[in-house]
Each structure stands twice: as structure tokens, then as C-alpha cells.
Design a protein around this motif. Structure first.
Motif, PDB file in Angstrom:
ATOM      1  N   UNK A   1       0.845  -1.364  -0.452  1.00 60.97           N
ATOM      2  CA  UNK A   1       0.061   0.285   0.071  1.00 60.97           C
ATOM      3  C   UNK A   1       1.419   1.208  -0.246  1.00 60.97           C
ATOM      4  N   UNK A   2       1.966   1.502   0.523  1.00 61.72           N
ATOM      5  CA  UNK A   2       2.987   2.473   0.756  1.00 61.72           C
ATOM      6  C   UNK A   2       4.490   2.398  -0.454  1.00 61.72           C
ATOM      7  N   UNK A   3       4.646   3.013  -1.526  1.00 65.71           N
ATOM      8  CA  UNK A   3       5.878   2.478  -1.541  1.00 65.71           C
ATOM      9  C   UNK A   3       6.572   2.615  -0.252  1.00 65.71           C
ATOM     10  N   UNK A   4       7.949   1.445   0.617  1.00 68.29           N
ATOM     11  CA  UNK A   4       8.700   1.517   1.414  1.00 68.29           C
ATOM     12  C   UNK A   4       9.093   1.129   0.483  1.00 68.29           C
TER      13      UNK A   4
ATOM     14  N   UNK B   1       6.100   5.227  11.856  1.00 68.30           N
ATOM     15  CA  UNK B   1       5.061   5.162  12.548  1.00 68.30           C
ATOM     16  C   UNK B   1       4.497   6.101  11.040  1.00 68.30           C
ATOM     17  N   UNK B   2       4.535   7.509  10.336  1.00 70.87           N
ATOM     18  CA  UNK B   2       4.259   8.128   9.725  1.00 70.87           C
ATOM     19  C   UNK B   2       3.761   7.305   8.050  1.00 70.87           C
ATOM     20  N   UNK B   3       4.833   6.814   7.929  1.00 72.48           N
ATOM     21  CA  UNK B   3       4.648   5.776   6.439  1.00 72.48           C
ATOM     22  C   UNK B   3       4.263   4.510   6.688  1.00 72.48           C
ATOM     23  N   UNK B   4       4.477   3.447   6.619  1.00 75.46           N
ATOM     24  CA  UNK B   4       4.721   2.222   7.047  1.00 75.46           C
ATOM     25  C   UNK B   4       2.971   1.807   7.075  1.00 75.46           C
ATOM     26  N   UNK B   5       1.608   2.228   6.415  1.00 70.86           N
ATOM     27  CA  UNK B   5       0.690   1.997   6.974  1.00 70.86           C
ATOM     28  C   UNK B   5       0.087   0.589   6.550  1.00 70.86           C
ATOM     29  N   UNK B   6      -0.847  -0.263   7.543  1.00 71.54           N
ATOM     30  CA  UNK B   6      -1.361  -1.103   7.384  1.00 71.54           C
ATOM     31  C   UNK B   6      -1.500  -1.687   5.945  1.00 71.54           C
ATOM     32  N   UNK B   7      -1.109  -3.514   5.752  1.00 72.95           N
ATOM     33  CA  UNK B   7      -0.988  -4.104   4.558  1.00 72.95           C
ATOM     34  C   UNK B   7       0.126  -4.983   3.822  1.00 72.95           C
TER      35      UNK B   7
END
Length: 179
Positions: free
Chosen positions: A108-111, A160-166
């Protein structure tokens, strides 16, 4: 006419005899009397070129443990509990490097790929950040190895600010080369 046939037959006999002689010269053979009195031996030279040969395998895919609240924002990251094992075999010296297959994880986020770090269990606090351009050294040997197991651990940084659940995945490429 009879003379022409005789000359042609003689010429053909000479060609066949020459062919048989040429074949005999290309074949290893010998003749001898009684084997106990004069043994008959021939020799054949055998040669082979052995190239650099290597093999590498990996035990299985790795599932990282889910992070807990204390893992977010922690500069130590979260490490795997069991290492992944590479098995390396080579008839000469080898080097193994690791790179991320892409610049970011899928999810969900481009980690960033650099959030995944590798370490060797022999040095559990020496983390090597992965990227998709520069290989990180994992294993090196200057001599042949029949079967060497290389244990590799993974450590992940969570934010906390970027690693959204998924669900997130990142392929890691291990490259084996001769030094």
C-alpha cells in the motif's frame, strides 16, 4: 577399349588402397606375435577442460515477524527470529552479494528497499541496507567449497508516518560470481 578399362580398374584399386592406408594411419592399432612374447599396446591421450562451476540455493521464502508498537521509529529495527540459509558450492573461489530487486517494496505504501537490512548471525548488529543498485557482500571464499551454508538474517525499519497497514513484499537477489 579393353586397355581403357584395365587402366581405370588399376586407378580405382590404387585409390581404394590409398583410402585404406589413410584410415589405418588414423586408427591406433598394433600387431604382435604371441602376447606373452611381445605385448601389443596402444596409447590414447585424453584431455578435458574443467570450467568454473558453482551452485547456490536458498532454503525457502522468508516471512518476517509482524512489528509491534515498540518497533515503529526504533532505529534498531526488528530482526528475523530464524535466518535464511544459502548453500554455496563452487570448484574455485566465489563471492556472493545481495541486492533488492526493486527500489521499493510492493504494498500500500512505496516502502524504500533500504528499510530492509541484512545481517549475518555472526554479527547480529552489523546491518547492511539493501538497495537495487549496489550489491552488499554476503559471503566470499578464495578457495573451492563443497557445500557452505551461509545464514542470513533480515532486519526491518518501521515508521509511524509512512508504514500503513497492509501486505508488503520485496524480492532480494543473491548473486554468485567468481572473484
Amino acid at each position: 577399349m579393353k586397355v581403357t578399362r584395365i587402366i581405370a580398374a588399376a586407378a580405382m584399386s590404387a585409390v581404394l588402397a590409398g583410402t585404406a592406408q589413410a584410415q589405418a594411419n588414423n586408427t591406433a592399432n598394433c600387431t604382435g606375435g604371441t602376447p606373452s612374447a611381445s605385448p601389443c599396446r596402444v596409447q590414447n591421450t585424453v584431455s578435458a577442460t574443467i570450467p568454473w562451476v558453482a551452485r547456490m540455493s536458498i532454503a525457502s521464502a522468508t516471512t518476517l515477524p509482524s512489528p509491534l508498537a515498540e518497533d515503529f521509529g526504533n532505529t534498531a529495527g526488528k530482526s528475523t527470529t530464524a535466518p535464511t540459509t544459502l548453500t554455496v558450492s563452487a570448484n574455485a573461489g566465489v563471492s556472493v552479494t545481495a541486492t533488492a530487486a526493486s527500489a521499493t517494496w510492493t504494498g500500500p505504501y512505496a516502502k524504500p528497499a533500504s528499510d530492509l537490512r541484512i545481517f549475518l548471525p555472526s554479527a547480529p548488529t552489523s546491518f547492511l541496507a539493501l538497495n537495487n543498485t549496489t550489491g552488499q557482500p554476503v559471503f566470499s571464499s578464495t578457495t573451492p567449497t563443497a557445500s557452505t551454508n551461509v545464514d542470513i538474517g533480515y532486519n526491518v525499519l518501521y515508521s509511524w508516518g509512512t508504514d500503513i497497514p497492509g501486505s508488503y513484499t520485496l524480492a532480494v537477489n543473491y548473486t554468485l560470481t567468481s572473484p
